[in-house]
Each structure stands twice: as structure tokens, then as C-alpha cells.
Write an enzyme that holds these catalytic residues in place. Sequence first.
Site, short mmCIF file in Angstrom:
data_model
loop_
_atom_site.label_atom_id
_atom_site.label_comp_id
_atom_site.label_asym_id
_atom_site.label_seq_id
_atom_site.Cartn_x
_atom_site.Cartn_y
_atom_site.Cartn_z
N TYR A 296 -32.52 18.98 -36.72
CA TYR A 296 -32.47 18.69 -35.29
C TYR A 296 -33.85 18.20 -34.91
CZ TYR A 296 -28.19 21.38 -34.26
OH TYR A 296 -26.91 21.85 -34.17
N ASP B 83 -25.57 14.18 -32.67
CA ASP B 83 -24.55 14.36 -31.62
C ASP B 83 -24.94 15.47 -30.63
OD1 ASP B 83 -24.22 16.63 -33.15
OD2 ASP B 83 -22.22 16.12 -33.88
N HIS C 271 -19.38 17.75 -34.15
CA HIS C 271 -19.98 19.08 -34.07
C HIS C 271 -18.90 20.15 -33.89
CE1 HIS C 271 -24.34 20.18 -33.77
NE2 HIS C 271 -23.82 21.37 -33.56
C1 LIG Z 1 -21.44 28.39 -35.16
C2 LIG Z 1 -21.78 26.96 -35.46
C3 LIG Z 1 -23.10 26.59 -35.59
C4 LIG Z 1 -23.41 25.26 -35.90
N1 LIG Z 1 -24.72 24.92 -36.09
C5 LIG Z 1 -25.02 23.65 -36.45
C6 LIG Z 1 -26.37 23.29 -36.73
O1 LIG Z 1 -27.28 24.11 -36.68
N2 LIG Z 1 -26.61 22.00 -37.06
C7 LIG Z 1 -25.63 21.05 -37.14
O2 LIG Z 1 -25.90 19.89 -37.44
N3 LIG Z 1 -24.34 21.39 -36.91
C8 LIG Z 1 -24.01 22.66 -36.58
N4 LIG Z 1 -22.71 23.00 -36.37
C9 LIG Z 1 -21.66 21.99 -36.56
C10 LIG Z 1 -21.16 22.01 -38.01
O3 LIG Z 1 -22.14 21.57 -38.91
C11 LIG Z 1 -19.94 21.11 -38.17
O4 LIG Z 1 -20.25 19.83 -37.72
C12 LIG Z 1 -18.71 21.63 -37.45
O5 LIG Z 1 -18.70 23.03 -37.40
C13 LIG Z 1 -17.46 21.17 -38.15
O6 LIG Z 1 -16.34 21.57 -37.46
P1 LIG Z 1 -15.44 22.84 -37.84
O7 LIG Z 1 -16.16 24.02 -37.27
O8 LIG Z 1 -14.14 22.56 -37.19
O9 LIG Z 1 -15.34 22.89 -39.35
C14 LIG Z 1 -22.38 24.31 -36.05
C15 LIG Z 1 -21.06 24.70 -35.91
C16 LIG Z 1 -20.75 26.01 -35.62
C17 LIG Z 1 -19.31 26.39 -35.48
#
Ligand SMILES: Cc1cc2nc3c(=O)[nH]c(=O)nc-3n(C[C@H](O)[C@H](O)[C@H](O)COP(=O)(O)O)c2cc1C
Length: 461
Positions: free
Chosen positions: A281, A313, A394
Site C-alpha cells: 500500500y 483499489d 478487494h
Molecule cells: C480481512 C481482509 C483484509 C485484507 N487486507 C488486504 C491488504 O492488506 N492488502 C490488499 O491488497 N488486499 C487486502 N485484502 C483484499 C484481498 O487481498 C483480496 O483482494 C480479497 O479478499 C479477495 O476477495 P475474497 O475475500 O472474496 O476472496 C483484504 C481482504 C480481507 C477480507
Amino acid sequence: MLSRSRQLKFVRRQVLGNHFGAFKKIWHRKLNTKSFFVNHEHKSHKDTRSESIFSNYQKVGLVSTITLASAILLFTQTTPLLKNDSVITRNAKIIIIQDDDDEEDDDTLEEDDSSDPKDFAAKDEIRRQKAIVNKPPLNTIFNINDFEYVAQQILPLQFKGYFATGSEDEVTLRENHYAYGRIFFKPRCLVDVADVSLSVSPFGGDSADSKWNFDAPFYITAFAGARGAHEDAELNLIRAAKKHNVAYMIPSMSSFPIDEVIEAGKSDDGLHHHASYLQMYLSTKQELDNFPDYLKKLQVKHDSIKAVFVTVDLPVLGNREKNFKYMALADPSSVDEPVDWTIDQKENPPLTWDDIVKFKNATKIPICVKGLQCKEDVAKAIELGLDGCVISNHGGRQLDYSRAPVEVLAETQKYLKEKNISLVKPGTNKQFEIFIDGGVKRGSDVIKALCLGASGVGLEI
Ligand SMILES: Cc1cc2nc3c(=O)[nH]c(=O)nc-3n(C[C@H](O)[C@H](O)[C@H](O)COP(=O)(O)O)c2cc1C
């Protein structure tokens, strides 16, 4: 004006009524995924056979291997969450495969009439401890929906919302998975599938260097806050990734210093570290300015980092209303002064394509963008010479009404063909890698994404 405790009671009804009450409907009934877990008291169980559109094909091995592999991986990660194995009474649980009754059949659905928020938190903790003891046996958990259901029962209240909720009406969160339900297979018969391999070598890999090929086309995607589920958080995740030789995308907001996470992925002979991805990030001007130098150092210091994924995003944090409600339940004082997550965009100009190109020019490590949501942006990333992208919204946590990644992926492949845009990097054996995440719940989802041209599929576990 409602009193404070009545206000919170109202929020509680909204959240629990909405989330848990609708849980079965959303994730199990509407999706026609009919397995979930209940306690033995419930008598309405009708069938114990799971339905799968794959049942005729599982002998082929591909689907079952992916499903099993993901289950093993998830198992490894979830085991620490599910403590007290020894006190489980195995026969205290029954796995329900089909439940047509509308009865609300688990403890989480109990209405709490107390008007004191503290009472609610205390009762929820008792319920949670009971759920930990009564968690279902691991060999009855087959897919991410099953894991999520158990996690909902056993996660502390203050983390439940964070892990499981999306932004605003959660339309995108649901749609991400529903879109997979609209995709069907056209299997070709009489093909020799005795010898199939799931292994992948993204970014050209290096076949002479086995640590740089992964054994499965799915990877553990970046997620901050893993410590809310287990104290070893990212250390556990990279250990599991190493054990099963899948990629792990280390989050920049890791609970442990990134060096420590990489170190935890050291091979047993101590000779190398598990190949990983690093997610970043970049929000402040300072972070943007420093990042090219950071990349130069990273390249020298950690050759196990095989690609960097800059998340694009999240210019500001999504409006995660349901999570705020959960936070209010867990700690009523947390909503007195809501946190301002926005960033002063004058002081901190937002990330643009120009920055990404600067990063690309600063390092030999493949640079990818995570969070593209349309075919035109994927084409732009290819045109700029980047190494890959993740089509992702995301997980529905940012802009509600973003489209399902798997549909964007299908459109993108068609668009690239029509425009004659090649993924292969001129003069190399490497190609622009298109990864995808969001709404992936089981092996068949992974296969659908691969069939539509994804290089790999991110799982948020
Ligand atoms: C609890 C949580 C924390 C997340 N933290 C990050 C993060 O720190 N950086 C990032 O690029 N995406 C983050 N994401 C997004 C995930 O990398 C991913 O894009 C997304 O969870 C995929 O969708 P799904 O939860 O339906 O599998 C996060 C998602 C969740 C659910």
C-alpha cells in the site's frame, strides 16, 4: 432519541439479524451449497450426500486435488484458530447437507434481550467459547464457505466484522461469488487425463530452481489483520505456503516485520526462503517517494520475493458500514468518534500510472498492480510494460457495485484478443500474468478462472 444501550441493541439486531440470520440463505441456500454445521439437537436433517456439479469428474483428479489441496492449506491455517481439539466430543456434531426448514438453528441466532452492551459482549464470548469446543471435525470441512462459517462462530466479536464484511450494501461482495455460479463447464470427453499437473511457474519461473515453481495455481492473497485470528498470523501463513509449496502474498500491513515473515519461510535445510509475493500500500507522498529506493534494496536483500503487487483499489478506505456496526457491538465507545481514514490528497497526491512506471524502472523484480477492474486498465498495464496484475475489487470491501472479477477477466481476454494485444513480453519467455481474486470458494471456482485465462487465483483465507 434512543438511549445508548437501546441504540446499540438496535445495531446488534441489524448486524446479527442481517449477518447471521441471512448467512445460511446467502451463502448456502441461494448459492445452493448445501452443507453447514449445526449441533446435534437439531432434527431436521434430511440428506447426507453432498451435491456437486463435479461428481462425475472427480475421478479425473484435477478438481479433487485442487479442492483437497486448498482444504489442506486452509486446514493448516485454521487449525491454530480452532483450539481445544482434545475437548471436542466428535459425536456432538452432525453435518447437515440439506435443510429446507426456515428454523434458525444455531446459537448465534439467539436473540439477546439485555439492554446492556456489556452483557451482550459477555454473552457473545460465552457463545464463542462454546463454539470453539463444538467446532466441527476438520475432515468435514471442504471449502472456504465451510471455513468461513466456522470462523464466524469462533472469531472474537471485534474481528468478525473486519474479516467478513464488505462495503455499503455488500452487493459486490456477494456478486463476486454469484458470478462463478453463472459459469458452467463444457467438458470434453475421452481425453487422456491420467497425467495432470497443477504446478505453475509465474513470471517465467525458473525450472532449474524448484523453489520457484509452485505446486498449485492458487495462492494465499494479502490480508492485513491476520493477528486478529491467530497470534502467529503471517508466520503461520508463510509456513503453510512453504509446506504446500504455494505462493503467499505477504501484506505490507503485516503484523510482523516483513523480514521476519520471510525468515519464517526458510526451508528446513536453511538454504533458501520460500518464494513469495509482496503486496504494497502506498498512500503518503513520503511512501511514494521512497518506494523506488525500497525496491532497489529489496532486490538485493530478499531474492525470495518474486513479484511486488502494488494495491491500486484503495485510494481511500471503502465505506464498510457493517464493520462499523460490529465495532460498535464489540466496543460501544469506538463509535463515539469515528476514525477518519481519508488521506489529505493535497499533501499526499494519489498514486497514478506514472508512479507505477517509476517503480517498474527502479527494479528487476516483477511489478504488478493489484485491484484492476476493467479490461482497458489491464491493456494499459500491459502497454506500460508491467509484469502482471490482479483483477480484483478487494473482495467487495472497497467500491460497492464494482463488477465481479471473473466477469471482468472473461471480458478482458476477449478484448485483448480483439485488439491483438499479446501477453508475451517481446524478446523473453515471460508473459504478463493476469491473476484474479474475489469470491473464490472452492476448487471449481479456481478451475473456472483458469479456464478463462487467469495465471493464478488468490484465496483470502
Ligand atoms: C480481512 C481482509 C483484509 C485484507 N487486507 C488486504 C491488504 O492488506 N492488502 C490488499 O491488497 N488486499 C487486502 N485484502 C483484499 C484481498 O487481498 C483480496 O483482494 C480479497 O479478499 C479477495 O476477495 P475474497 O475475500 O472474496 O476472496 C483484504 C481482504 C480481507 C477480507
